[in-house]
Scaffold this motif. Structure first.
Motif, PDB file in Angstrom:
ATOM      1  N   GLY A 248       0.754  -1.482  -0.134  1.00  0.00           N
ATOM      2  CA  GLY A 248       0.290   0.009   0.198  1.00  0.00           C
ATOM      3  C   GLY A 248       1.053   1.144   0.031  1.00  0.00           C
ATOM      4  O   GLY A 248       0.317   2.317  -1.386  1.00  0.00           O
ATOM      5  N   VAL A 249       2.156   0.961   0.742  1.00  0.00           N
ATOM      6  CA  VAL A 249       2.835   2.281   0.779  1.00  0.00           C
ATOM      7  C   VAL A 249       3.609   2.266  -0.598  1.00  0.00           C
ATOM      8  O   VAL A 249       3.694   3.665  -0.881  1.00  0.00           O
ATOM      9  N   GLY A 250       3.651   1.077  -1.413  1.00  0.00           N
ATOM     10  CA  GLY A 250       4.402   1.751  -2.275  1.00  0.00           C
ATOM     11  C   GLY A 250       3.814   2.328  -3.565  1.00  0.00           C
ATOM     12  O   GLY A 250       3.867   3.187  -4.642  1.00  0.00           O
ATOM     13  N   VAL A 251       2.520   1.788  -3.368  1.00  0.00           N
ATOM     14  CA  VAL A 251       1.361   2.650  -3.889  1.00  0.00           C
ATOM     15  C   VAL A 251       1.166   3.780  -4.106  1.00  0.00           C
ATOM     16  O   VAL A 251       1.072   4.797  -4.769  1.00  0.00           O
ATOM     17  N   VAL A 252       1.054   4.563  -2.979  1.00  0.00           N
ATOM     18  CA  VAL A 252       0.934   5.271  -2.497  1.00  0.00           C
ATOM     19  C   VAL A 252       2.771   6.434  -3.093  1.00  0.00           C
ATOM     20  O   VAL A 252       2.238   7.488  -3.402  1.00  0.00           O
ATOM     21  N   VAL A 253       3.280   5.984  -2.703  1.00  0.00           N
ATOM     22  CA  VAL A 253       4.684   6.735  -3.247  1.00  0.00           C
ATOM     23  C   VAL A 253       4.849   6.901  -4.826  1.00  0.00           C
ATOM     24  O   VAL A 253       5.000   7.619  -4.880  1.00  0.00           O
ATOM     25  N   TYR A 254       3.994   5.950  -5.253  1.00  0.00           N
ATOM     26  CA  TYR A 254       4.290   6.067  -6.890  1.00  0.00           C
ATOM     27  C   TYR A 254       2.873   6.060  -7.466  1.00  0.00           C
ATOM     28  O   TYR A 254       3.053   5.784  -8.985  1.00  0.00           O
ATOM     29  N   LEU A 255       2.241   6.989  -6.965  1.00  0.00           N
ATOM     30  CA  LEU A 255       0.671   6.966  -6.995  1.00  0.00           C
ATOM     31  C   LEU A 255       0.791   8.214  -8.901  1.00  0.00           C
ATOM     32  O   LEU A 255      -0.410   7.752  -9.593  1.00  0.00           O
ATOM     33  N   THR A 256       1.686   9.001  -8.718  1.00  0.00           N
ATOM     34  CA  THR A 256       1.820   9.948 -10.390  1.00  0.00           C
ATOM     35  C   THR A 256       1.980   9.245 -10.962  1.00  0.00           C
ATOM     36  O   THR A 256       1.452   8.780 -12.433  1.00  0.00           O
ATOM     37  N   ARG A 257       2.975   8.377 -10.884  1.00  0.00           N
ATOM     38  CA  ARG A 257       3.884   7.258 -12.152  1.00  0.00           C
ATOM     39  C   ARG A 257       2.299   6.339 -12.442  1.00  0.00           C
ATOM     40  O   ARG A 257       2.168   5.745 -13.476  1.00  0.00           O
ATOM     41  N   ILE A 258       2.162   5.899 -12.048  1.00  0.00           N
ATOM     42  CA  ILE A 258       0.584   4.536 -11.897  1.00  0.00           C
ATOM     43  C   ILE A 258      -0.438   5.612 -12.254  1.00  0.00           C
ATOM     44  O   ILE A 258      -1.084   5.248 -13.491  1.00  0.00           O
ATOM     45  N   ARG A 259      -0.685   6.497 -12.095  1.00  0.00           N
ATOM     46  CA  ARG A 259      -1.412   8.069 -13.334  1.00  0.00           C
ATOM     47  C   ARG A 259      -1.556   8.036 -14.648  1.00  0.00           C
ATOM     48  O   ARG A 259      -2.001   8.030 -15.323  1.00  0.00           O
ATOM     49  N   GLU A 260       0.100   8.400 -14.699  1.00  0.00           N
ATOM     50  CA  GLU A 260       1.012   8.202 -16.111  1.00  0.00           C
ATOM     51  C   GLU A 260       0.560   7.700 -16.545  1.00  0.00           C
ATOM     52  O   GLU A 260       0.218   7.114 -18.263  1.00  0.00           O
ATOM     53  N   ASP A 261       0.693   6.167 -16.678  1.00  0.00           N
ATOM     54  CA  ASP A 261       0.317   4.955 -17.293  1.00  0.00           C
ATOM     55  C   ASP A 261      -1.021   4.170 -17.081  1.00  0.00           C
ATOM     56  O   ASP A 261      -0.559   2.897 -16.948  1.00  0.00           O
ATOM     57  N   ALA A 262      -1.531   4.836 -16.065  1.00  0.00           N
ATOM     58  CA  ALA A 262      -2.855   4.012 -15.986  1.00  0.00           C
ATOM     59  C   ALA A 262      -3.668   2.970 -16.715  1.00  0.00           C
ATOM     60  O   ALA A 262      -3.791   2.199 -16.954  1.00  0.00           O
ATOM     61  N   LEU A 263      -3.687   3.442 -18.213  1.00  0.00           N
ATOM     62  CA  LEU A 263      -4.042   2.899 -19.811  1.00  0.00           C
ATOM     63  C   LEU A 263      -3.082   1.699 -19.797  1.00  0.00           C
ATOM     64  O   LEU A 263      -4.069   0.879 -20.142  1.00  0.00           O
ATOM     65  N   ALA A 264      -2.071   1.825 -19.755  1.00  0.00           N
ATOM     66  CA  ALA A 264      -1.663   0.162 -19.905  1.00  0.00           C
ATOM     67  C   ALA A 264      -1.399   0.127 -19.172  1.00  0.00           C
ATOM     68  O   ALA A 264      -1.146  -1.548 -19.075  1.00  0.00           O
ATOM     69  N   ILE A 265      -1.477  -0.148 -17.740  1.00  0.00           N
ATOM     70  CA  ILE A 265      -1.498  -0.990 -16.422  1.00  0.00           C
ATOM     71  C   ILE A 265      -3.294  -2.013 -16.407  1.00  0.00           C
ATOM     72  O   ILE A 265      -2.789  -2.857 -16.568  1.00  0.00           O
ATOM     73  N   THR A 266      -3.929  -1.024 -16.937  1.00  0.00           N
ATOM     74  CA  THR A 266      -5.248  -0.967 -17.175  1.00  0.00           C
ATOM     75  C   THR A 266      -5.753  -2.622 -17.849  1.00  0.00           C
ATOM     76  O   THR A 266      -6.015  -2.815 -18.093  1.00  0.00           O
ATOM     77  N   VAL A 267      -5.329  -2.286 -18.988  1.00  0.00           N
ATOM     78  CA  VAL A 267      -4.858  -2.587 -20.372  1.00  0.00           C
ATOM     79  C   VAL A 267      -4.176  -4.209 -19.892  1.00  0.00           C
ATOM     80  O   VAL A 267      -4.984  -5.435 -20.480  1.00  0.00           O
ATOM     81  N   ALA A 268      -3.029  -3.690 -19.432  1.00  0.00           N
ATOM     82  CA  ALA A 268      -2.457  -5.248 -19.365  1.00  0.00           C
ATOM     83  C   ALA A 268      -2.803  -5.923 -18.354  1.00  0.00           C
ATOM     84  O   ALA A 268      -2.984  -7.044 -18.311  1.00  0.00           O
ATOM     85  N   LEU A 269      -3.857  -5.489 -17.362  1.00  0.00           N
ATOM     86  CA  LEU A 269      -4.376  -6.183 -15.886  1.00  0.00           C
ATOM     87  C   LEU A 269      -5.509  -7.363 -16.932  1.00  0.00           C
ATOM     88  O   LEU A 269      -5.723  -8.205 -16.522  1.00  0.00           O
ATOM     89  N   GLY A 270      -6.366  -6.496 -17.649  1.00  0.00           N
ATOM     90  CA  GLY A 270      -7.558  -7.058 -18.550  1.00  0.00           C
ATOM     91  C   GLY A 270      -7.175  -9.095 -18.897  1.00  0.00           C
ATOM     92  O   GLY A 270      -7.502  -9.509 -19.254  1.00  0.00           O
ATOM     93  N   VAL A 271      -5.562  -8.201 -20.337  1.00  0.00           N
ATOM     94  CA  VAL A 271      -5.660  -8.888 -20.642  1.00  0.00           C
ATOM     95  C   VAL A 271      -4.758 -10.052 -20.040  1.00  0.00           C
ATOM     96  O   VAL A 271      -5.234 -11.369 -20.474  1.00  0.00           O
ATOM     97  N   ALA A 272      -4.217 -10.244 -19.418  1.00  0.00           N
ATOM     98  CA  ALA A 272      -3.286 -11.078 -18.011  1.00  0.00           C
ATOM     99  C   ALA A 272      -5.109 -11.593 -17.605  1.00  0.00           C
ATOM    100  O   ALA A 272      -4.867 -12.847 -17.742  1.00  0.00           O
ATOM    101  N   TRP A 273      -6.053 -10.789 -17.272  1.00  0.00           N
ATOM    102  CA  TRP A 273      -6.650 -11.437 -16.469  1.00  0.00           C
ATOM    103  C   TRP A 273      -7.833 -12.615 -17.615  1.00  0.00           C
ATOM    104  O   TRP A 273      -7.838 -13.502 -17.210  1.00  0.00           O
TER     105      TRP A 273
END
Length: 116
Positions: A70-95
């Motif tokens: 959880g701390v890691g998510v909060v620390v890298y929240l800006t990076r996660i926001r920048e790559d939200a689309l790529a992360i969402t697509v990767a999670l969807g494809v993996a699922w």
């Protein structure tokens, strides 16, 4: 409980050493869990074994292990926001791939079981 924790950490250490010596592409704790599983099967340990009691003690407080994630998510929240689309697509494809593999495996195992 100290004995049980010693067994758990010893198996993890053996797994780490094995992976480092053989340069296996598997995490050391996974190999350690396999070693622990084999030891528990060979020893026929019951529910009163020290390893089992130590594991239950750790599992009661499993939620604490999610704090660093959880701390890691909060620390890298800006990076996660920048790559939200790529992360969402990767999670969807993996699922979807995971569901397809599980379904395919289930069908193959049912066919194999019907033949037997």
């Amino acid at each position: 409980m100290i004995t049980g924790l010693t067994w758990l950490l010893g198996c993890q250490l053996l797994g780490e050493v094995f992976v480092r010596l053989t340069d296996a592409p598997v995490p050391g704790p996974v190999v350690g869990m396999v070693i622990l599983f084999v030891l528990l099967q060979v020893r026929r340990s019951g529910d009163d074994a020290t390893v089992v009691r130590a594991a239950h003690g750790l599992l009661r407080h499993l939620q604490l292990l999610f704090v660093p994630a959880g701390v890691g998510v909060v620390v890298y929240l800006t990076r996660i926001r920048e790559d939200a689309l790529a992360i969402t697509v990767a999670l969807g494809v993996a699922w979807l791939l995971g569901i397809a593999v599980v379904g395919w495996s289930t069908v193959l195992l049912e066919r194999w079981g019907a033949r037997r």
